[in-house]
Design an enzyme around this catalytic site. Structure first.
Site, PDB file in Angstrom:
ATOM      1  N   CYS A  65      -0.991   0.676   7.790  1.00 10.32           N
ATOM      2  CA  CYS A  65       0.266   0.806   7.033  1.00 10.32           C
ATOM      3  C   CYS A  65       1.278   1.615   7.826  1.00 10.32           C
ATOM      4  O   CYS A  65       2.472   1.543   7.576  1.00 10.32           O
ATOM      5  CB  CYS A  65       0.011   1.400   5.656  1.00 10.32           C
ATOM      6  SG  CYS A  65      -1.041   2.837   5.696  1.00 10.32           S
TER       7      CYS A  65
ATOM      8  N   GLU B  77      -0.363   4.298  -2.482  1.00  9.83           N
ATOM      9  CA  GLU B  77       0.037   4.206  -1.077  1.00  9.83           C
ATOM     10  C   GLU B  77       0.146   2.723  -0.772  1.00  9.83           C
ATOM     11  O   GLU B  77      -0.825   1.983  -0.947  1.00  9.83           O
ATOM     12  CB  GLU B  77      -1.001   4.841  -0.147  1.00  9.83           C
ATOM     13  CG  GLU B  77      -1.074   6.352  -0.224  1.00  9.83           C
ATOM     14  CD  GLU B  77       0.199   7.068   0.185  1.00  9.83           C
ATOM     15  OE1 GLU B  77       1.095   6.432   0.793  1.00  9.83           O
ATOM     16  OE2 GLU B  77       0.309   8.258  -0.127  1.00  9.83           O
TER      17      GLU B  77
HETATM   18  O1  TXE Z   1      -4.124  -6.276  -0.873  1.00  9.59           O
HETATM   19  P1  TXE Z   1      -4.239  -5.905  -2.391  1.00  9.59           P
HETATM   20  P2  TXE Z   1      -4.922  -7.403  -0.035  1.00  9.59           P
HETATM   21  C1  TXE Z   1      -0.941  -5.544   2.357  1.00  9.59           C
HETATM   22  C2  TXE Z   1      -0.917  -6.399   3.600  1.00  9.59           C
HETATM   23  C3  TXE Z   1      -1.868  -7.489   3.260  1.00  9.59           C
HETATM   24  C4  TXE Z   1      -1.616  -7.677   1.786  1.00  9.59           C
HETATM   25  C5  TXE Z   1      -2.728  -8.306   1.007  1.00  9.59           C
HETATM   26  O2  TXE Z   1       0.371  -6.901   3.793  1.00  9.59           O
HETATM   27  O3  TXE Z   1      -1.585  -8.653   3.948  1.00  9.59           O
HETATM   28  O4  TXE Z   1      -1.408  -6.371   1.317  1.00  9.59           O
HETATM   29  O5  TXE Z   1      -3.955  -7.585   1.185  1.00  9.59           O
HETATM   30  C6  TXE Z   1      -7.388  -4.515  -5.399  1.00  9.59           C
HETATM   31  N1  TXE Z   1      -5.900  -4.920 -10.318  1.00  9.59           N
HETATM   32  N2  TXE Z   1      -1.813  -4.404   2.493  1.00  9.59           N
HETATM   33  O6  TXE Z   1      -4.974  -8.688  -0.798  1.00  9.59           O
HETATM   34  O7  TXE Z   1      -4.341  -7.125  -3.231  1.00  9.59           O
HETATM   35  C7  TXE Z   1      -8.086  -5.268  -4.284  1.00  9.59           C
HETATM   36  O8  TXE Z   1      -9.310  -5.799  -4.718  1.00  9.59           O
HETATM   37  C8  TXE Z   1      -6.503  -3.905  -9.684  1.00  9.59           C
HETATM   38  C9  TXE Z   1      -1.196  -3.243   3.007  1.00  9.59           C
HETATM   39  O9  TXE Z   1      -6.212  -6.847   0.396  1.00  9.59           O
HETATM   40  O10 TXE Z   1      -3.163  -4.943  -2.709  1.00  9.59           O
HETATM   41  C10 TXE Z   1      -8.234  -4.174  -3.247  1.00  9.59           C
HETATM   42  O11 TXE Z   1      -9.337  -3.355  -3.565  1.00  9.59           O
HETATM   43  N3  TXE Z   1      -6.830  -3.946  -8.387  1.00  9.59           N
HETATM   44  C11 TXE Z   1      -1.972  -2.010   2.720  1.00  9.59           C
HETATM   45  C12 TXE Z   1      -6.924  -3.393  -3.410  1.00  9.59           C
HETATM   46  O12 TXE Z   1      -6.445  -3.712  -4.722  1.00  9.59           O
HETATM   47  C13 TXE Z   1      -6.515  -5.037  -7.677  1.00  9.59           C
HETATM   48  C14 TXE Z   1      -3.447  -2.134   2.889  1.00  9.59           C
HETATM   49  C15 TXE Z   1      -5.845  -3.780  -2.396  1.00  9.59           C
HETATM   50  O13 TXE Z   1      -5.659  -5.181  -2.468  1.00  9.59           O
HETATM   51  C16 TXE Z   1      -5.860  -6.118  -8.283  1.00  9.59           C
HETATM   52  C17 TXE Z   1      -3.959  -3.385   2.369  1.00  9.59           C
HETATM   53  C18 TXE Z   1      -5.559  -6.037  -9.672  1.00  9.59           C
HETATM   54  N4  TXE Z   1      -4.951  -7.017 -10.344  1.00  9.59           N
HETATM   55  C19 TXE Z   1      -3.139  -4.471   2.205  1.00  9.59           C
HETATM   56  N5  TXE Z   1      -5.667  -7.073  -7.346  1.00  9.59           N
HETATM   57  C20 TXE Z   1      -1.410  -0.842   3.499  1.00  9.59           C
HETATM   58  N6  TXE Z   1      -0.112  -0.854   3.759  1.00  9.59           N
HETATM   59  O14 TXE Z   1      -2.137   0.072   3.832  1.00  9.59           O
HETATM   60  C21 TXE Z   1      -6.182  -6.600  -6.187  1.00  9.59           C
HETATM   61  N7  TXE Z   1      -6.704  -5.376  -6.383  1.00  9.59           N
END
Ligand code: TXE
Length: 476
Positions: free
Chosen positions: A279, A245
């Site tokens: 989201c 998602e």
């Molecule tokens: O997201 P990440 P972040 C979007 C929103 C926000 C941006 C960054 O635009 O500004 O993402 O947020 C894990 N391997 N959304 O940095 O990086 C991380 O630790 C495995 C929209 O928080 O995608 C966290 O648990 N896992 C969204 C999860 O992934 C990894 C909601 C999400 O982090 C990883 C959140 C890796 N290499 C952010 N790197 C929505 N639309 O609902 C990170 N993670």
């Protein structure tokens, strides 16, 4: 320091993570043990060992654990809601509401544990019978984002356990508090050792170790598009089941014939509540020209009047942005919107309060076109833009002209347009006279296009991801 939960043991580590309150940067909510690769591997090994027994546990045992979890969350809704508001910045009513939602989800899946049925069919061959049954997928890796610190973990953990899977759970390192509380509740509710494991740590370490492990059979992820693609590639390389998602650029169409009050409520709530960090937030307001000026004028006024402040204050309507990086992203996008020709009609400035926090007045940017970056990329903050269109046909075209497809809304009193929109909006969820954000827990959640990948989450549809189907033939 709050420990990790691995194989039924509470484990401390030398490294730690501080949980900072975005409403008051001087307030450290708590300190948590930080997992590394070794702890993640230990959690995965434990989940693998625990799988055979849990997969064959009775529906009654799973029901009772999920129900006890639900009951405790509900009994502690005020305390957990406050913890949520402190660590993520949602207002207290939003925090309590999300906590209640988590309890309802556990309750729903407690019931689902008792309802899992298969099918028995006659074979096309004589004297042969066919059984179609569902089995757990195996060890499930759960990677959660920060914006719903208890509801998203709940809607991944509850179905995983309900259908007999064991879990390695990594919350977002920014908001480990509710996840830790949830782990403690699950432990107290009687989850056997190794069935549920909590590893708190950075995505690039703990998340990556989960992706690298051949012992995790399925990954369910919510987060950014970029990380989602990374998760997808890692899962495909291992031929492992996954579900993503990701983002949205959700349109709210407002037609000339709308009830203006309804449309204003939908826009204000959908765009700015929960600080726009959903989201499903309505980030593109697509308004037909007959009502455009009245709608914009009134919405700008209400946007300016939104009370921004400390999440725990009673008069606060909009809490802080979750952290400094996200705040910078919001401010940058406001500037990008202006530099590409948008008009900052309301808000958009930093707000000072008694405590030092990430406060910003929600921003309304008008006179934008759908090709501007502000309308193409997910901002993930209290920033909404208005796109003026001629009529319904153009509104629908603009609404669908995006790489995303999570939620799509329309405000209208026309049955004809509402019906047409429900059929033709390219989105997993469609809202008529309702904000694009705000969904039920007993029905499917998910999107189309770049927003989602794989089976739907929530409701009974969750079983598509968390089970695998077996077809058994018997010669009588
Ligand atoms: O997201 P990440 P972040 C979007 C929103 C926000 C941006 C960054 O635009 O500004 O993402 O947020 C894990 N391997 N959304 O940095 O990086 C991380 O630790 C495995 C929209 O928080 O995608 C966290 O648990 N896992 C969204 C999860 O992934 C990894 C909601 C999400 O982090 C990883 C959140 C890796 N290499 C952010 N790197 C929505 N639309 O609902 C990170 N993670």
């Amino acid at each position: 320091m709050k420990p990790l939960l691995i194989d039924g043991e509470w484990i401390t580590t030398s490294a730690s993570i501080e949980n900072i309150n975005p409403s008051d940067l001087g307030d450290v909510v708590d300190v948590y043990a930080e997992a590394g690769v070794a702890e993640t591997q230990a959690a995965t090994d434990a989940a693998k060992r625990a799988l055979p027994n849990w997969a064959h546990s009775t529906p009654q045992q799973r029901h009772d654990i999920l129900k006890a979890t639900s009951d405790e969350i509900l009994a502690r809704k005020a305390e957990l809601g406050e913890l949520l508001a402190r660590e993520e910045g949602k207002t207290l009513p939003e925090g309590i509401g999300e906590t209640v939602r988590a309890a309802q989800i556990f309750d729903f899946f407690a019931g689902e544990a008792l309802r899992l049925a298969g099918e028995t069919l006659p074979s096309v061959r004589p004297s042969v019978g066919v059984d179609v049954t569902r089995e757990p997928v195996g060890v499930v890796g759960i990677i959660a984002p920060w914006n719903f610190p208890i509801a998203i973990p709940a809607w991944k953990i509850a179905p995983a356990l309900c259908y007999g899977n064991t879990v390695v759970f990594k919350p977002a390192e920014l908001v480990p508090g509710c996840s830790w509380a949830l782990a403690e509740i699950l432990d107290r509710a009687g989850v056997p050792a190794g069935v549920f494991n909590l590893v708190i740590g950075p995505g690039r370490v703990v998340g990556q170790a989960m992706l690298d492990s051949p012992d995790i059979d399925a990954i369910t992820f919510t987060g950014s598009v970029a990380t989602g693609h990374h998760v997808a590639n890692a899962c495909i390389a291992q031929m492992r089941k996954f579900q993503l998602e990701m983002g949205g650029k959700n349109p709210l169409v407002v037609l000339d014939d709308t009830d203006l009050e309804v449309a204003l409520d939908c826009a204000l709530n959908g765009a700015f509540y929960s600080t726009g960090q959903r989201c499903t937030a309505s980030s593109r307001l697509i308004v037909t020209e007959g009502i455009h000026n009245r709608f914009v004028e009134e919405l700008a006024e209400r946007t300016r009047n939104l009370q921004v402040g400390h999440a725990l204050r009673e008069d606060t309507q909009i809490g802080p942005v979750v952290d400094e990086t996200q705040l910078k992203q919001d401010l940058d996008y406001i500037q990008i919107g202006i530099s590409q020709g948008g008009n900052l009609r309301a808000g958009g400035g930093l707000v000072e309060r008694d405590t030092k926090g990430h406060f910003i007045q929600p921003a309304l940017i008008t006179d934008t076109t759908n090709d501007m970056r502000i309308n193409r990329e997910e901002v993930f903050g209290p920033v909404a833009s208005v796109i003026r269109v001629k009529d319904y046909d153009e509104a629908l075209h603009v609404a669908n002209d995006t790489e995303f497809g999570l939620s799509s809304g329309i405000c209208t009193t026309s049955l004809k347009h509402a019906t047409h929109f429900k059929r033709n909006a390219q989105a997993g969820m469609v809202m008529v006279n309702l904000p694009t954000a705000g969904v039920d827990y007993h029905v499917p959640f998910g999107g189309t296009k770049s927003s989602s990948y794989g089976a739907r989450e929530q409701g009974s549809y969750a079983r598509e991801f968390f089970t695998t189907v077996k077809t058994a033939y018997t010669l009588a």
